[in-house]
Design an enzyme around this catalytic site. Structure first.
Site, mmCIF file in Angstrom:
data_model
loop_
_atom_site.group_PDB
_atom_site.id
_atom_site.type_symbol
_atom_site.label_atom_id
_atom_site.label_comp_id
_atom_site.label_asym_id
_atom_site.label_seq_id
_atom_site.Cartn_x
_atom_site.Cartn_y
_atom_site.Cartn_z
ATOM 1 N N ARG A 143 5.948 30.854 11.008
ATOM 2 C CA ARG A 143 7.310 30.491 11.387
ATOM 3 C C ARG A 143 7.585 31.027 12.792
ATOM 4 N NH1 ARG A 143 13.247 32.501 9.172
ATOM 5 N NH2 ARG A 143 14.407 30.791 10.147
ATOM 6 N N HIS A 144 8.483 30.360 13.499
ATOM 7 C CA HIS A 144 8.838 30.786 14.856
ATOM 8 C C HIS A 144 9.491 32.178 14.854
ATOM 9 C CE1 HIS A 144 13.006 29.977 13.788
ATOM 10 N NE2 HIS A 144 12.603 28.806 13.315
ATOM 11 N N HIS B 57 8.299 25.910 11.103
ATOM 12 C CA HIS B 57 9.560 26.444 10.589
ATOM 13 C C HIS B 57 9.310 27.158 9.254
ATOM 14 C CE1 HIS B 57 11.565 23.882 13.624
ATOM 15 N NE2 HIS B 57 10.548 23.075 13.371
#
Length: 625
Positions: free
Chosen positions: A367-368, A552
């Site tokens: 995930r970012h 995400h």
């Protein structure tokens, strides 16, 4: 029970003594609780007269339904439906066409042959329909065709099977017999089908999909073993032309005019009556409760028209002889699906990273990092722009600058950058990967700016920002239903990202063009997109080393489950899981090529944990106690 109530109860029971024994056994317990007779009959009709408990639950859910006492009957229709191996192939066709060509009108209803148009029947006379179906079925059970010959027909807007004249004439005669019996027993005006009988496979689709639909339809063997079932369905006639939505998550109303949602609820929405709804909201009526109110549209997905229908009774036509006709295939036993991923790949023990990883392919889904609006809220842009439109850092955690984009800076609201802490987090992960001396073979990123920045700064930590290029893949975009806006965000172009000095591959040909993503994408469509995308990525990155995907929170689940041979997670559980995934949360899968499987193991580096740091106003030091 008081004497007056006892007398009234007896009168009501006498009035309905002509009903079937089973129906009376359902009605009596409801009347005994004090429910008015017309309301009890309405509950039974709405639930298909299956159980007393089902009717009681319906009454409890509809206690605040403003239309509970309205004398509006259900609409009914008779369908001939396939069961067994033929139906399995048809449902497989349904899934495949929806994945390859998107949803068309045929997907709204299960595979069927229409035997009557929709008609109304008063709640107190529904028993007559059940008896009409039984009598017509008994009369035709002996002569009903053991095999129904189906021939494929196609046009620019229709693909389906036509029923040959011989079987069709018998089926039409059965439909006419049901209509006649229903008129006599239930006082209904039923119009049986008289036109060419058909089983629709696809309808009202884009012309350029015709060839694909025809090819998929040809893979269906219409001679598959099948038992046909005449089924009686009902629907709420008030919402015939409404759109049906399915709630994906629970929603608790914040205002008195909002609608309570449970995951799985169906909502009727009239798109022509949404003038009072603000952006991102719709006005709908709950199928479960009958109540009407506002609801957030991004909590829902499109459902099928028939999802709210109720099956009442069915008549199964069993061939009078156990012998197979010469045109019928042998009884079909569904084989186990052969997969390149064995069943034991479904078991997911947490294992240590293999010492041979350098000689294997691995998949690291991440995930970012921390995003600006996660810390400063949705109004962060207003906090860091002066009156003359110049950017400044109102807090040290704001990025030092924003990249140039040709469209409006307002688009940063739906495509926010990383915070300074997010940049630091990403670089730290890259440095940890460098310490492990791991080889990165390919890098993919969602086009969201926060994901591109995360991938870039991970590469910086790995000291690969000048060597490795990031493939911007729109197929990695978050499920659009979770976006706050009603449209797909406007992302920076690859050229703009390259000009901002991000290590982007401007020649990469993506698997899913951004134009193919739709805001109305349902959960099943999202899952299919992720499954197709990860297979294409794995297929194109054949060299040994680690494939890095920066996406995400949902990416960790939706891109690893297909690889592990796991079925898609239910939408409700999916939402709960994603909420638990922090910034830079990661999953790691390792390929065992000899065994033709992937397995989830411990990530190659430890997770990054840090505590909160709230805003501080130094002036409180000067305040008196």
């Amino acid at each position: 029970m008081a004497e007056a109530e006892t007398t009234l109860y007896a009168k009501i029971l006498n009035k309905y003594k002509t009903r079937s024994i089973q129906s009376r056994s359902f009605l009596e317990p409801l009347l005994a609780t004090g429910v008015p007779a017309h309301t009890a009959l309405k509950a039974l009709a709405a639930t298909g007269q299956k159980t007393v408990e089902g009717a009681e639950k319906w009454l409890h859910c509809h206690c605040n339904d403003p239309s509970l006492d309205d004398p509006i009957p259900q609409e009914y229709a008779l369908y001939l439906c396939p069961t067994g191996p033929l139906n399995d192939k048809l449902m497989e066709f349904w899934r495949e066409t929806r994945q390859q060509c998107g949803k068309n009108k045929a997907h709204e209803i299960f595979p069927h042959i229409t035997l009557s148009e929709f008609f109304t029947c008063e709640d107190q006379k529904v028993d007559g329909l059940y008896e009409a179906l039984k009598r017509a079925g008994d009369r035709f059970s002996i002569c009903f065709p053991s095999v129904i010959s189906l021939s494929l027909h196609a046009s620019s807007s229709y693909v389906g099977f036509f029923i040959s004249d011989g079987p069709a004439n018998i089926i039409k005669a059965f439909a006419a017999a049901f209509a006649s019996e229903a008129t006599t027993l239930a006082d209904c005006q039923v119009k049986p089908s008289t036109k060419q009988l058909h089983l629709t496979l696809a309808n009202k689709f884009y012309p350029h999909h015709q060839k694909t639909l025809e090819e998929l339809a040809k893979s269906i063997n219409p001679k598959q073993s099948c038992h046909w079932v005449a089924a009686l369905y009902s629907r709420d006639m008030r919402f015939v032309h409404y759109q049906v939505l399915r709630a994906l998550f629970q929603y608790k109303p914040q205002n008195i005019d909002e609608l309570m949602l449970n995951a799985g609820d169906f909502i009727y929405v009239d798109r022509a009556q949404q003038s009072e709804a603000c952006d991102g909201w719709v006005i709908g009526t709950s199928h479960r409760t009958g109540c009407r109110g506002f609801l957030p549209e991004n909590y829902t997905e499109k459902a099928n028209e028939s999802d709210t229908w109720v099956k009442h009774r069915e008549y199964v036509f069993i061939p009078s002889s156990g012998q197979l006709s010469k045109n019928q295939t042998k009884p079909y036993t569904k084989p186990r699906e052969q997969s390149s991923i064995p069943r034991n790949a479904v078991k997911m023990p947490t294992l240590q990273l293999s010492t041979k990883t350098a000689n294997r392919r691995g998949l690291l889904v991440m995930r970012h990092g921390e995003r600006v609006d996660q810390v400063f809220g949705k109004s962060w842009l207003q906090q860091c722009f002066s009156a003359d439109g110049k950017y400044y850092r109102s807090d040290l955690n704001f990025p030092a600058s924003l990249p140039n984009r040709k469209d409006s800076i307002k688009n940063f609201e739906c495509d926010p950058p990383l915070t300074c802490c997010g940049i630091f987090q990403s670089r730290l992960i890259g440095e940890a990967l460098l310490e492990k001396e791991l080889s990165i073979s390919c890098v993919y990123s969602s086009p969201a700016l926060r994901c591109v920045q995360t991938a870039h700064h991970v590469l910086e930590g790995l000291q690969l920002e000048q060597k490795a290029k990031i493939c911007i893949e729109p197929g990695l975009v978050e499920w659009p239903k979770w976006e706050t806006s009603a449209i797909i965000p406007s992302f920076m172009t690859r050229q703009e990202l390259a000009e901002a000095n991000y290590s982007v591959d401007t020649t990469y040909k993506c698997n899913f063009p951004l134009s193919s993503l739709m805001p109305s994408e349902g959960y099943e469509e999202y899952v299919n997109r992720c499954s197709t995308n990860i297979k294409q990525i794995i297929g194109s990155c054949t060299s040994e080393g680690i494939i890095l995907i920066v996406g995400h929170g949902s990416s960790l689940d939706s891109f690893t489950r297909p690889l592990l041979g796991l079925p898609a997670r239910g939408s409700g559980n999916f939402a709960q899981l994603v909420r638990k995934i922090p910034s830079l949360g990661m999953c790691f899968c390792e390929e065992f090529k000899e065994e033709k499987r992937w397995q989830m193991v411990n990530p190659p580096v430890n997770m990054l944990i840090h505590g909160p740091n709230d805003a501080f106003n130094w002036r409180i030091i000067l305040q008196d106690n």
